[in-house]
Structure formats: C-alpha cells, structure tokens
Design a protein around this motif. Structure first.
Motif, PDB file in Angstrom:
ATOM      1  N   LEU A  77      22.856  19.745 -28.173  1.00 43.99           N
ATOM      2  CA  LEU A  77      22.744  18.347 -27.743  1.00 43.99           C
ATOM      3  C   LEU A  77      23.850  17.950 -26.752  1.00 43.99           C
ATOM      4  O   LEU A  77      24.717  18.751 -26.403  1.00 43.99           O
ATOM      5  CB  LEU A  77      22.730  17.430 -28.971  1.00 43.99           C
ATOM      6  N   SER A  78      23.789  16.677 -26.347  1.00 36.62           N
ATOM      7  CA  SER A  78      24.576  16.230 -25.187  1.00 36.62           C
ATOM      8  C   SER A  78      26.096  16.374 -25.332  1.00 36.62           C
ATOM      9  O   SER A  78      26.746  16.900 -24.423  1.00 36.62           O
ATOM     10  CB  SER A  78      24.231  14.765 -24.881  1.00 36.62           C
ATOM     11  N   ALA A  79      26.652  15.921 -26.459  1.00 40.00           N
ATOM     12  CA  ALA A  79      28.119  15.946 -26.576  1.00 40.00           C
ATOM     13  C   ALA A  79      28.607  17.381 -26.758  1.00 40.00           C
ATOM     14  O   ALA A  79      29.598  17.796 -26.149  1.00 40.00           O
ATOM     15  CB  ALA A  79      28.569  15.052 -27.722  1.00 40.00           C
ATOM     16  N   SER A 114      11.898  16.419 -24.279  1.00 48.62           N
ATOM     17  CA  SER A 114      12.916  15.982 -23.338  1.00 48.62           C
ATOM     18  C   SER A 114      13.660  14.818 -24.011  1.00 48.62           C
ATOM     19  O   SER A 114      13.545  14.642 -25.240  1.00 48.62           O
ATOM     20  CB  SER A 114      12.301  15.563 -22.006  1.00 48.62           C
ATOM     21  N   SER A 115      14.391  14.039 -23.246  1.00 45.41           N
ATOM     22  CA  SER A 115      15.304  13.065 -23.856  1.00 45.41           C
ATOM     23  C   SER A 115      15.611  11.935 -22.879  1.00 45.41           C
ATOM     24  O   SER A 115      15.486  12.106 -21.656  1.00 45.41           O
ATOM     25  CB  SER A 115      16.595  13.812 -24.219  1.00 45.41           C
ATOM     26  N   ILE A 116      16.093  10.818 -23.442  1.00 47.59           N
ATOM     27  CA  ILE A 116      16.659   9.769 -22.588  1.00 47.59           C
ATOM     28  C   ILE A 116      17.809  10.340 -21.752  1.00 47.59           C
ATOM     29  O   ILE A 116      18.163   9.801 -20.717  1.00 47.59           O
ATOM     30  CB  ILE A 116      17.161   8.563 -23.413  1.00 47.59           C
ATOM     31  N   GLY A 117      18.363  11.467 -22.215  1.00 45.87           N
ATOM     32  CA  GLY A 117      19.460  12.138 -21.506  1.00 45.87           C
ATOM     33  C   GLY A 117      19.027  12.769 -20.202  1.00 45.87           C
ATOM     34  O   GLY A 117      19.870  13.258 -19.440  1.00 45.87           O
ATOM     35  N   VAL A 139      25.269  18.423 -18.743  1.00 49.62           N
ATOM     36  CA  VAL A 139      24.520  19.680 -18.650  1.00 49.62           C
ATOM     37  C   VAL A 139      23.244  19.577 -19.494  1.00 49.62           C
ATOM     38  O   VAL A 139      22.204  20.153 -19.154  1.00 49.62           O
ATOM     39  CB  VAL A 139      25.402  20.894 -19.054  1.00 49.62           C
ATOM     40  N   TYR A 140      23.319  18.828 -20.588  1.00 48.49           N
ATOM     41  CA  TYR A 140      22.141  18.606 -21.431  1.00 48.49           C
ATOM     42  C   TYR A 140      21.030  17.945 -20.610  1.00 48.49           C
ATOM     43  O   TYR A 140      19.873  18.375 -20.642  1.00 48.49           O
ATOM     44  CB  TYR A 140      22.557  17.703 -22.598  1.00 48.49           C
ATOM     45  N   GLY A 141      21.393  16.927 -19.843  1.00 50.12           N
ATOM     46  CA  GLY A 141      20.408  16.230 -19.010  1.00 50.12           C
ATOM     47  C   GLY A 141      19.861  17.141 -17.918  1.00 50.12           C
ATOM     48  O   GLY A 141      18.663  17.111 -17.615  1.00 50.12           O
ATOM     49  N   PHE A 167      12.588  11.863 -25.900  1.00 44.45           N
ATOM     50  CA  PHE A 167      12.983  11.212 -27.148  1.00 44.45           C
ATOM     51  C   PHE A 167      14.204  10.322 -26.962  1.00 44.45           C
ATOM     52  O   PHE A 167      15.180  10.705 -26.330  1.00 44.45           O
ATOM     53  CB  PHE A 167      13.329  12.249 -28.219  1.00 44.45           C
ATOM     54  N   PRO A 168      14.154   9.134 -27.563  1.00 44.81           N
ATOM     55  CA  PRO A 168      15.370   8.338 -27.743  1.00 44.81           C
ATOM     56  C   PRO A 168      16.247   9.022 -28.807  1.00 44.81           C
ATOM     57  O   PRO A 168      15.869  10.075 -29.336  1.00 44.81           O
ATOM     58  CB  PRO A 168      14.832   7.005 -28.278  1.00 44.81           C
ATOM     59  N   GLY A 169      17.389   8.451 -29.166  1.00 43.53           N
ATOM     60  CA  GLY A 169      18.159   8.951 -30.296  1.00 43.53           C
ATOM     61  C   GLY A 169      17.313   8.836 -31.553  1.00 43.53           C
ATOM     62  O   GLY A 169      16.736   7.781 -31.816  1.00 43.53           O
ATOM     63  N   GLY A 179      26.088  16.911 -32.783  1.00 48.25           N
ATOM     64  CA  GLY A 179      26.542  17.064 -31.399  1.00 48.25           C
ATOM     65  C   GLY A 179      25.866  16.149 -30.401  1.00 48.25           C
ATOM     66  O   GLY A 179      25.965  16.358 -29.202  1.00 48.25           O
ATOM     67  N   GLY A 180      25.176  15.113 -30.868  1.00 49.75           N
ATOM     68  CA  GLY A 180      24.512  14.186 -29.950  1.00 49.75           C
ATOM     69  C   GLY A 180      25.358  12.940 -29.717  1.00 49.75           C
ATOM     70  O   GLY A 180      26.276  12.631 -30.489  1.00 49.75           O
ATOM     71  N   THR A 181      25.036  12.208 -28.666  1.00 50.38           N
ATOM     72  CA  THR A 181      25.724  10.958 -28.352  1.00 50.38           C
ATOM     73  C   THR A 181      25.187   9.826 -29.228  1.00 50.38           C
ATOM     74  O   THR A 181      25.890   8.872 -29.545  1.00 50.38           O
ATOM     75  CB  THR A 181      25.506  10.633 -26.856  1.00 50.38           C
TER      76      THR A 181
END
Ligand code: AKB
Length: 318
Positions: A77-79, A114-117, A139-141, A167-169, A179-181
């Motif tokens: 995940l993002s963080a 995919s993600s809001i990221g 890098v996640y995005g 996906f949203p959170g 590990g997500g924001t």
C-alpha cells in the motif's frame, strides 16, 4: 464467474472477499491463495500457498482448478510503498503482469483493484471525474495508473475481460489493513474500543473517500457480473460511498461513545500522500454502467464497527 481464484487472499480485502464469494458461488469453487498459510481460509475451502511472482506455480493453480476468474489482490500500500519504492514496483507490477498474462493464456476474467491513490495533486479535488488528469506522486499511485493502462491494453489488444474499481480507503473489522494512508480510519475504531482515545496521524481537516467493507465486496461482484455490453469503461471505475476528515469521523464516534478523545501527531509521509489525493470522487459512470449504489453511510458504519469490535474485545480477541 464459476471457478474463482483469489490471489493475496490473506489480506484485508481477500480475507473477507473469500468468505463472501464462497457464500455466493460455493466453497469448493473459490480457491484462496496467499504467500502465507491462512488457517481460517483453508478450513472453509481450497487454499494454496502462492507467491504471485512465481509464474509456473501461479499457472499450475489456475490449470488445476480450471479457474475462469481471478481476483489479483496482491499489493504493497501507499505508505509502505514510499519506504521501498523499488520493492513496491516489483511486487505490485510483478503480480499484475503475471495475472494479466495468465488470464490471457487461460481465458480468465481478471479483477485488479485500483485506488483513489491513482490520482494526484493536479487532479480535480472535489467531484473528481472518472476521466481526468492522473499524475500521482507516490509509487503506489504510479503502479495503480500503470495497472489501469495495462489492464485496458490487455482488454483491447487480447480481449481479456479485465475490470476494476478505484477503491476508497476500506474500513473493516476482520483483518487489519497494513501500510495504507487511510488506515487511520480503521485504527480509530479499534483504539476507541480498546483505550477510549486515539492519536491521529492525519490533520483534522484532510478529506478522503472511504467505504465500508460490505459495500466494497458488493462492488467486486456487481462489476464482475455486469453485462459487458453496458461497460464503456473498464479499468478503472470511480466508486464513492462516504467522504470525511478525521474531525468528522471523530465526531461520529463521540456521538455514540461520549468519553472518546482524540489528539494529533501528524505523520508527514501519510499527510503528504493524503493531501495529494482527492477529497471526493464522482462515481456517476459506475452508477450508470453497472448500477453501483452503496448501502452504508458513516453513522451506520460507526454503529456496526463499534458493536463488532466491542464483541471482539469481550471475547478477548483484541
Ligand atoms: C492506502 O491508503 O494506501 C489504500 C488505498 C486508498 O488505496 N487504503
């Protein structure tokens, strides 16, 4: 979908999606696979240990169970991704490419979230459109945008039935995200029940899209079962459910638990990521093309989360 493989089944989404799909399609028709053994998933249906980067092992499982739909849920995940961008690329894109190739070879449908990221600071913040500028700064995005493009490419070039949502959170109470924001919006409920207080890593007024797990699971099935002739888009659909900031979720919990308190210790990495993401997506295309309609709002979700986590506490599970 008749015989389904979930890769990365031990994670936050997979652990619940496996159970959800087994209830719909039958236990033996939903194969869960993860890099680690998962006792809970192997007790209710077929389970395989699989590193998604191992192509022969991945292909052997698809062949053995005559799989016709794959959910590729493998992701850093993002963080976490920002701590080791090279590893995030290797894992996220490696699992994606292998899933696309295997789906092509074996004629499977493929869902990769995919993600809001996938959006970045240049994307419109409010009512972020389905088709708009996407210049993520994580890098996640970058992996998510790459995934969307490659998945569309495999559809138009090879006819692979690829579909996806941004996906949203995701807020859930079975398996913790990692590990997500947006993880703060899960942790806040656990800390409220366990300790009555929470230290928030995101500033009070930073908005992000969020969704409760039952709606996220519903989205996966509804999109994969949607009539393909109605799909103008494929990879990937904006879906929205609720959008809030830390002070709003705090107030929602405090309403039901008046003694709850929250303070802030802002994590600069998470804060920068959160600020680069949209406040609220426009999900009109998902609503029009496959009937997306969320059922949960912040108040209903808060009641449910506090009830379930309190039960876990009473049973000594947390
Ligand atoms: C994260 O925060 O990295 C994820 C996501 C929104 O994709 N939960």
């Amino acid at each position: 979908m008749k015989r389904i493989l979930i890769v990365g089944a031990g994670g936050q989404i997979g652990s619940e999606l496996t159970v959800y799909l087994r209830n719909i399609y039958g236990d033996t028709n939903v194969v869960a696979a993860d890099v680690r053994e998962c006792k809970a998933l192997s007790e209710t249906g077929p389970f395989e240990v699989l590193n998604a980067l191992d192509v022969p092992a991945y292909a052997a499982i698809v062949s053995k169970y005559r799989i016709d739909a794959i959910f590729n849920l493998v992701a850093l995940l993002s963080a976490t991704g920002e701590k080791d961008p090279n590893r995030a690329w290797e894992i996220n894109i490696g699992a994606l490419i292998n899933s696309l190739e295997i789906a092509r070879r074996f004629g499977c449908a493929l869902f990769t979230p995919s993600s809001i990221g996938a959006f970045g600071p240049n994307s419109p913040k409010d009512g972020t459109p389905q088709d708009t500028i996407m210049r993520p700064t994580t890098v996640y995005g970058v992996c998510k945008v790459t995934g969307e493009l490659l998945s569309d490419y495999y559809h138009t070039r090879f006819g692979v039935d690829t579909r996806s949502v941004r996906f949203p959170g995701i807020i859930s109470n079975v398996t913790l995200p990692g590990g997500g924001t947006t993880d703060y919006a899960v942790e806040i409920y656990y800390e409220a029940v366990k300790n009555g207080r929470f230290t928030c890593p995101i500033s009070h007024d930073v908005f992000m899209d969020m969704i409760y797990m039952p709606d996220a699971l519903k989205a996966c099935v509804e999109l994969m079962e949607a009539d393909p002739s109605r799909l103008i888009h494929r990879n990937s659909f904006n879906i929205a459910s609720m959008s809030f900031s830390p002070e709003i979720i705090y107030a929602a919990i405090k309403e039901q638990m008046p003694s709850f308190t929250m303070d802030y210790n802002v994590d600069p990495v998470k804060e920068a990521i959160a600020e680069s993401w949209p406040n609220r997506l426009d999900d009109t295309c998902a609503r029009e093309e496959w009937g997306w309609k969320p059922a949960w709002d912040l108040k209903l979700m808060t009641t449910d989360m506090l009830r379930i986590i309190s039960e876990k506490k009473e049973k000594g599970l947390i």
